[in-house]
Write a protein that holds these residues in place. Structure first.
Motif, PDB file in Angstrom:
ATOM      1  N   THR A 184      43.041  31.989  47.391  1.00 45.61           N
ATOM      2  CA  THR A 184      42.355  32.950  47.005  1.00 45.61           C
ATOM      3  C   THR A 184      42.512  34.082  45.756  1.00 45.61           C
ATOM      4  O   THR A 184      44.284  33.465  45.524  1.00 45.61           O
ATOM      5  CB  THR A 184      42.275  34.381  47.969  1.00 45.61           C
ATOM      6  N   VAL A 187      42.068  36.262  43.969  1.00 39.85           N
ATOM      7  CA  VAL A 187      41.806  37.698  43.925  1.00 39.85           C
ATOM      8  C   VAL A 187      42.306  38.190  42.979  1.00 39.85           C
ATOM      9  O   VAL A 187      43.880  38.061  43.120  1.00 39.85           O
ATOM     10  CB  VAL A 187      40.813  38.379  44.742  1.00 39.85           C
ATOM     11  N   ALA A 209      45.106  40.728  43.128  1.00 36.59           N
ATOM     12  CA  ALA A 209      45.150  42.611  43.588  1.00 36.59           C
ATOM     13  C   ALA A 209      45.902  43.250  43.801  1.00 36.59           C
ATOM     14  O   ALA A 209      45.704  44.777  44.887  1.00 36.59           O
ATOM     15  CB  ALA A 209      46.592  41.351  44.938  1.00 36.59           C
ATOM     16  N   ILE A 224      38.055  46.331  45.494  1.00 35.88           N
ATOM     17  CA  ILE A 224      37.176  45.340  45.828  1.00 35.88           C
ATOM     18  C   ILE A 224      35.902  45.397  44.641  1.00 35.88           C
ATOM     19  O   ILE A 224      35.991  44.528  44.256  1.00 35.88           O
ATOM     20  CB  ILE A 224      36.758  46.165  46.890  1.00 35.88           C
ATOM     21  N   ASN A 228      37.453  44.456  40.804  1.00 35.08           N
ATOM     22  CA  ASN A 228      37.147  43.014  41.386  1.00 35.08           C
ATOM     23  C   ASN A 228      36.053  42.448  41.184  1.00 35.08           C
ATOM     24  O   ASN A 228      35.849  40.990  40.062  1.00 35.08           O
ATOM     25  CB  ASN A 228      37.879  42.204  42.940  1.00 35.08           C
ATOM     26  N   ALA A 239      42.077  45.214  46.431  1.00 35.78           N
ATOM     27  CA  ALA A 239      42.240  44.292  47.560  1.00 35.78           C
ATOM     28  C   ALA A 239      42.946  43.899  47.387  1.00 35.78           C
ATOM     29  O   ALA A 239      43.382  42.616  48.673  1.00 35.78           O
ATOM     30  CB  ALA A 239      41.718  43.101  45.629  1.00 35.78           C
ATOM     31  N   GLY A 240      44.010  43.705  47.006  1.00 39.37           N
ATOM     32  CA  GLY A 240      45.645  42.800  47.821  1.00 39.37           C
ATOM     33  C   GLY A 240      46.013  43.042  49.158  1.00 39.37           C
ATOM     34  O   GLY A 240      47.472  43.382  50.252  1.00 39.37           O
ATOM     35  N   TYR A 272      43.399  38.176  54.538  1.00 47.17           N
ATOM     36  CA  TYR A 272      43.167  36.689  53.961  1.00 47.17           C
ATOM     37  C   TYR A 272      41.739  36.316  54.147  1.00 47.17           C
ATOM     38  O   TYR A 272      41.503  36.245  53.057  1.00 47.17           O
ATOM     39  CB  TYR A 272      43.859  35.852  54.950  1.00 47.17           C
ATOM     40  N   GLN A 296      39.983  38.953  51.913  1.00 50.99           N
ATOM     41  CA  GLN A 296      39.764  38.625  50.512  1.00 50.99           C
ATOM     42  C   GLN A 296      39.044  37.361  49.873  1.00 50.99           C
ATOM     43  O   GLN A 296      38.161  37.001  48.847  1.00 50.99           O
ATOM     44  CB  GLN A 296      41.454  37.493  50.088  1.00 50.99           C
ATOM     45  N   GLU A 325      35.552  37.296  47.674  1.00 45.66           N
ATOM     46  CA  GLU A 325      35.237  35.508  46.053  1.00 45.66           C
ATOM     47  C   GLU A 325      34.977  34.707  46.706  1.00 45.66           C
ATOM     48  O   GLU A 325      33.920  35.454  45.224  1.00 45.66           O
ATOM     49  CB  GLU A 325      36.786  35.068  46.973  1.00 45.66           C
TER      50      GLU A 325
END
Length: 235
Positions: free
Chosen positions: A87, A89, A91, A95, A98, A133-134, A138, A141, A145
């Motif tokens: 990923t 993104v 972090a 959200i 991003n 986002a972090g 997983y 994420q 993406e």
């Protein structure tokens, strides 16, 4: 009409042929799956399509234009969007931030906010938009993406292992999403989950040792003895 094509596409790393002399044609509107064993050259091949890896030889054409020398960001501007096996993104951003970053490639002002909400709803990511986002799992994420790719309204969406880390219920939703997206975008799917591949792809290309081993419909690939021996494990 062919949207993406390669001719003689090759990549060597210190004498190792990671991808060798690949001719590939992806028609507009098709869902194509790219499969093969680990080390078959899939990620290297996709990296050359996206402009992140420079070919040792061969050409890449998009919409009948030679883009072999174009950097990645210019290929994105032509209508290519992609997600990676690992990923990418941001972090420390939320959200929503991003997805908004991706949306601003084509939108401005209030249009961005509505496009962000639409993309997040599309992929079924129901986390609070102001969450970092972090802090996402997983699998979520990966969904974020994909939302970042969708919000760009791409002509070609390349997804590298998109279902990795997703729960079974989320995988079912992802298969429905692919079927929906195929009405407006061409999709190249690199995926190990064979149920996803067989249920969503119009055609499948199999790579092995950097070369095309087979290409055909899901039924043809499932019945191919060479593919069974090299990858599907039923030969």
């Amino acid at each position: 009409m062919t949207l993406l094509a390669t001719r003689g596409l090759s990549k060597q790393f210190a004498g190792l042929h990671a991808v060798e002399d690949v001719d590939f044609d992806l028609p507009k509107g098709q869902v194509r799956a790219l499969i093969g064993p680990n080390g078959a050259g899939k990620t290297t091949f996709v990296g050359m399509l996206c402009g992140r890896i420079e070919p040792s030889a061969g050409t890449v054409r998009f919409d009948d234009h030679d883009i072999s020398a174009l950097p990645a960001h210019k290929r994105i501007n032509l209508g290519m969007a992609y997600t990676f096996q690992i990923t990418s993104v941001f972090a420390n951003l939320t959200i929503a931030e991003n997805v908004a970053l991706a949306a601003r490639r084509r939108l401005r002002g209030a249009e961005v906010e509505s496009a962000v909400a639409e993309a997040l709803a599309h992929v079924g990511l129901r986390e609070p938009p102001d969450r970092a986002a972090g802090d996402l799992s997983y699998g979520h994420q990966r969904l974020l993406e994909i939302a970042m790719g969708l919000v760009q309204k791409p002509r070609l969406l390349i997804l590298d292992e998109p279902t990795q880390g997703l729960a079974d219920s989320e995988i079912e939703a992802f298969k429905a999403l692919i079927r929906e997206l195929s009405a407006s975008a061409t999709i190249l799917l690199i995926e190990h989950n064979m149920a996803v591949v067989m249920e969503t792809a119009d055609r499948i290309t199999v790579l092995n040792f950097g070369q095309v081993l087979a290409e055909g419909t899901p039924a043809e690939i499932r019945a191919d003895r060479a593919v069974q021996a090299a990858y599907l494990g039923t030969g």
